[in-house]
Motif scaffolding. Structure first.
Motif, PDB file in Angstrom:
ATOM      1  N   SER A  70      -8.452   0.078   0.049  1.00 20.75           N
ATOM      2  CA  SER A  70      -9.518  -0.741  -0.533  1.00 20.75           C
ATOM      3  C   SER A  70     -10.397   0.087  -1.467  1.00 20.75           C
ATOM      4  N   ARG A  80     -13.454  -0.105  -1.709  1.00 23.71           N
ATOM      5  CA  ARG A  80     -14.637   0.322  -0.975  1.00 23.71           C
ATOM      6  C   ARG A  80     -14.437   1.730  -0.411  1.00 23.71           C
ATOM      7  N   GLU A 131     -13.946  -1.552  -9.687  1.00 24.25           N
ATOM      8  CA  GLU A 131     -13.288  -2.850  -9.849  1.00 24.25           C
ATOM      9  C   GLU A 131     -12.853  -3.051 -11.288  1.00 24.25           C
ATOM     10  N   SER A 176      -2.240  -5.585  -6.511  1.00 25.04           N
ATOM     11  CA  SER A 176      -3.331  -5.880  -5.589  1.00 25.04           C
ATOM     12  C   SER A 176      -2.844  -6.691  -4.404  1.00 25.04           C
ATOM     13  N   ARG A 203      -4.702  -9.225  -1.908  1.00 24.72           N
ATOM     14  CA  ARG A 203      -5.998  -9.866  -1.716  1.00 24.72           C
ATOM     15  C   ARG A 203      -6.279 -10.134  -0.254  1.00 24.72           C
ATOM     16  N   SER A 261      -8.698 -10.082   3.375  1.00 22.82           N
ATOM     17  CA  SER A 261      -9.132  -9.074   4.353  1.00 22.82           C
ATOM     18  C   SER A 261      -8.011  -8.063   4.619  1.00 22.82           C
ATOM     19  N   SER A 262      -8.414  -6.846   4.790  1.00 23.24           N
ATOM     20  CA  SER A 262      -7.490  -5.714   4.981  1.00 23.24           C
ATOM     21  C   SER A 262      -6.506  -5.580   3.812  1.00 23.24           C
ATOM     22  N   GLY A 311      -6.295  -4.620  -0.529  1.00 19.05           N
ATOM     23  CA  GLY A 311      -6.637  -3.434  -1.304  1.00 19.05           C
ATOM     24  C   GLY A 311      -5.681  -3.284  -2.464  1.00 19.05           C
TER      25      GLY A 311
END
Lengths: 140, 140
Positions: free
Chosen positions: A27, A29, A43, A57, A59, A61-62, A64
């Motif tokens: 990710s 983040r 981004e 990519s 998309r 949750s979890s 990245g």
DNA sequence: TAATACTTGACTATTTTAGTCGGGTATATA
DNA sequence: TATATACCCGACTAAAATAGTCAAGTATTA
């Protein structure tokens, strides 16, 4: 003569990703935290890397980003091109038959800058992502 | 990755001067006309070149600037340094023992940028003013 | 269904670049 | 010795590029 942050961050982020198992989404983040790069800026950069088929990519949750190819097959020159960082040292057009700055003759140093462009591009052509990691490992 | 006009003009102007007999003062006005570079801007550039012992000035009417050394002995790297154009591709300090961006570790790509700096500087170290003229002559 | 994480375009502050401006000083030559 | 030429120098400024931020999403999974 300076590199812009976009290209530098792009290389840093991709090098960071290369350290993880391929197909394992990383990710932004996490990259942001590890490399101290603004998430929002990352981004922007990764959209370009995606458009240029360097990452893909995942998309949700979890999710990245994942490298689309083996680090060995990702040349630095591709990364630079992807983030719009042309290595183009001067204004007068490369290989232009016509002159520079609207004149009818090539400027006296035209050949020099062409040569410099090729020289620098050569550096990035001959380096790939996995080279970076190897250097790192040798040192530590 | 781009060269600024100051360095480019400096090299262009000095290459222009090299075509004339040494010790024959060349006025900035003439260079300005021949190379289409603003006279006022050239003055700025030549003050730096003078401070860095690349040219010397001859004041007064029919004065101008004169190369301080044989074109063979003026490396492009000197010219670049003179006009403040460091070839320093990134912010993190070259050879710094400490880390980058205030962190305690070197950024992952640090070695790469160091290497790039050296690579590019090498290009300018190995070229001198007379090299430019020779290229020109071979072509025409 | 909540949380995570990518998506996208528009916006903005800051910095750098590429000059200009104004008011000098020195010197050759007519 | 007057005057035109040409260097000298610091301060200023417009424009462009850079380095981000912001807002408002959409997709996916746990």
């Amino acid at each position: 003569m300076k590199l812009n942050t976009k290209s530098r961050y792009a290389v840093m982020a991709l090098a960071d990703m290369s350290k993880f198992p391929i197909n394992n989404p990383v990710s932004l983040r996490d990259i942001s935290l590890r490399q101290s790069i603004s998430l929002l800026y990352l981004e922007q950069i990764f959209l370009k890397l995606k458009k240029n088929e360097i990452v893909k990519s995942v998309r949700g949750s979890s999710g990245g980003y994942v490298l689309k190819r083996d680090p060995k097959n990702i040349k630095l020159s591709e990364i630079f091109q992807a983030v719009d960082q042309k290595v183009k040292t001067v204004g007068c057009k490369k290989d232009s038959k016509k002159g520079c700055n609207g004149k009818s003759v090539k400027c006296i140093t035209h050949e020099l800058w062409d040569e410099l462009d090729i020289y620098i591009n050569n550096f990035f052509e001959n380096k790939n992502l996995s080279d970076l990691l190897m250097t790192k490992e040798r040192k530590n």
